[in-house]
Design an enzyme around this catalytic site. Structure first.
Site, mmCIF file in Angstrom:
data_model
loop_
_atom_site.group_PDB
_atom_site.id
_atom_site.type_symbol
_atom_site.label_atom_id
_atom_site.label_comp_id
_atom_site.label_asym_id
_atom_site.label_seq_id
_atom_site.Cartn_x
_atom_site.Cartn_y
_atom_site.Cartn_z
ATOM 1 N N TYR A 135 90.067 2.391 42.265
ATOM 2 C CA TYR A 135 90.711 1.664 41.160
ATOM 3 C C TYR A 135 89.790 1.512 39.957
ATOM 4 O O TYR A 135 90.259 1.318 38.831
ATOM 5 C CB TYR A 135 91.177 0.271 41.613
ATOM 6 N N LYS A 190 88.606 5.221 56.494
ATOM 7 C CA LYS A 190 89.131 6.578 56.707
ATOM 8 C C LYS A 190 87.898 7.469 56.851
ATOM 9 O O LYS A 190 87.735 8.483 56.158
ATOM 10 C CB LYS A 190 90.019 6.963 55.507
ATOM 11 N N ASP A 222 95.349 4.818 58.717
ATOM 12 C CA ASP A 222 96.692 5.241 59.131
ATOM 13 C C ASP A 222 97.085 4.537 60.436
ATOM 14 O O ASP A 222 98.218 4.057 60.590
ATOM 15 C CB ASP A 222 96.801 6.775 59.257
ATOM 16 N N ASP A 246 95.276 -2.918 49.275
ATOM 17 C CA ASP A 246 96.461 -3.109 48.441
ATOM 18 C C ASP A 246 97.713 -2.794 49.269
ATOM 19 O O ASP A 246 98.681 -3.564 49.315
ATOM 20 C CB ASP A 246 96.354 -2.159 47.233
ATOM 21 N N ASP A 250 100.455 -5.619 51.472
ATOM 22 C CA ASP A 250 101.898 -5.692 51.189
ATOM 23 C C ASP A 250 102.695 -5.465 52.471
ATOM 24 O O ASP A 250 103.744 -6.079 52.689
ATOM 25 C CB ASP A 250 102.312 -4.647 50.147
#
Ligand code: NAD
Length: 356
Positions: A135, A190, A222, A246, A250
């Site tokens: 980001y 990851k 994942d 992020d 959610d």
């Protein structure tokens, strides 16, 4: 104690209004000052994070933030879009640790899209690193592709990077949070594909040596996404980078029935913080008086606990929210048959009533 109140756009002003009414009813002498931010900042001063708003946020002890974003500004150049305000605040105030508790109130077990037995009693804390990762990483942009099968074509690119100190400080926040809970921490990465996240994993493992009382495990993002939906209660505290956090937070929000229930705190190294609901400005329901104000009200409770040292007042607010849910009041996002549908103001007023 001074609180900067930044309502922002869309449903922001409606939900922040309810949280402010509750803060005012606590019998504390908070000084609250409101300033425009996001699209409202652009409309008033030509910038999503006007200088005076940033100054107010810097001087305040804590910031209560609504949400930013408005479709009518989507065609502006990126630096002037409303969403830049929250990124700018996080960066300028060094708010690197984002705490998002996902708690399922027993009364809302039926509002979750998962089976009640999978989610009832859920109480997890997701800690998202907030000022690094792809980001903020430079360089980024659109350029002519320099190599590979698409050489010569235009390509978009961003840079994923994490410095050792950035990983260490968020790891310390996460281990310390786990120490105050069930003493279990899952670091999400990851590492099987990304160099940045192999490094992340190595540093978190190293910091773990200072917290032998906390059980640490590592999980690929994942798999973490899958486990959050399959068996969310097996987590206690999760820590991850900005991008993965992020998305996962959610996902965790939906476990709790609605993103309208999920508060968040974004803290600096001294526990000064910005408190906001985890959702956005919800332009689809803005101005209709139906937004759920509870995530914002619960964010105000987190503000009292983490930045203003008023844990008892935080407890009062959280108990009032529970009481209102037990009374069967529901905004449309958490409504089920057999409960009473109410709007934003009615929900806020009921929490206020339960507080007194
Ligand atoms: P959103 O979170 O605003 O809305 C997603 C869905 O959830 C919508 O259907 C909305 O109606 C619903 N919803 C959200 N909050 C709710 C509430 N309190 N009560 C009831 N329903 C609620 O996400 P989006 O639609 O992807 O984004 C809308 C705008 O918000 C965009 O401009 C986006 O950039 C911005 N945004 C801002 C923040 C922030 O300010 N921190 C965070 C996320 C998105």
């Amino acid at each position: 104690m001074k609180i900067a109140v930044l309502p922002g756009d869309g449903i922001g002003p409606e939900i922040v209004e309810q949280a402010v009414l509750i803060l005012n009813a606590l019998g504390e002498s908070f000084e609250m000052e409101t300033a425009p931010v996001g699209g409202a900042g652009y409309a008033a001063h030509g910038h999503p994070l006007p200088e005076a708003t940033l100054k107010l946020a810097q001087e305040a002890d804590a910031i209560l933030f609504g949400a930013v974003g408005d479709w009518k500004y989507d065609t502006l150049e990126r630096a002037l879009r409303p969403e830049q305000a929250i990124l700018g605040l996080r960066k300028n105030l060094n708010l690197f640790a984002n705490l998002r508790p996902a708690i399922l109130y027993p009364e809302l077990a039926g509002a979750s899209t998962l089976k009640p037995e999978v989610v009832s009693g859920l109480d997890i804390l997701i800690i998202r690193e907030l000022t690094g990762d792809v980001y903020f990483g430079q360089p980024r942009g659109v350029r002519v592709c320099p190599d590979g099968p698409f050489k010569g074509q235009r390509e978009g690119f961003d840079t994923m990077r994490y410095a050792e100190g950035e990983i260490r400080r968020i790891a310390h926040v996460a281990f310390q949070a786990a120490q105050k809970r069930d003493k279990r921490l899952t670091s999400v990465d990851k590492a099987n594909v990304l160099e940045t996240f192999q490094f992340w994993k190595d540093i978190v493992t190293d910091v773990h040596r200072e917290y032998p009382d906390v059980a640490l495990d590592h999980m690929y993002v994942d798999n973490a996404a899958m486990q959050l939906v399959r068996a969310p209660k097996k987590f206690d505290v999760m820590v991850t980078g900005n991008l993965f956090g992020d998305i996962l937070s959610d996902c965790a929000a939906m476990l709790t029935g609605s993103i309208g229930m999920l508060p968040s705190a974004s803290l600096d190294a001294n526990n000064k913080g910005l408190y906001e609901p985890s959702h956005g400005s919800a332009p689809d329901i803005a101005g209709k008086g139906v937004a759920n104000p509870l995530a914002t009200i619960l964010s105000a409770a987190m503000m009292l606990r983490y930045s203003l040292n008023k844990a008892q007042q935080a407890d009062r607010i959280e108990a009032a929210v529970k009481a209102v849910l037990a009374q069967g009041l529901r905004t449309p996002d958490i409504y089920e048959a057999g409960t009473r549908k109410v709007g934003t103001k009615e929900m806020g007023a009921a929490v206020l009533q339960a507080l007194l």
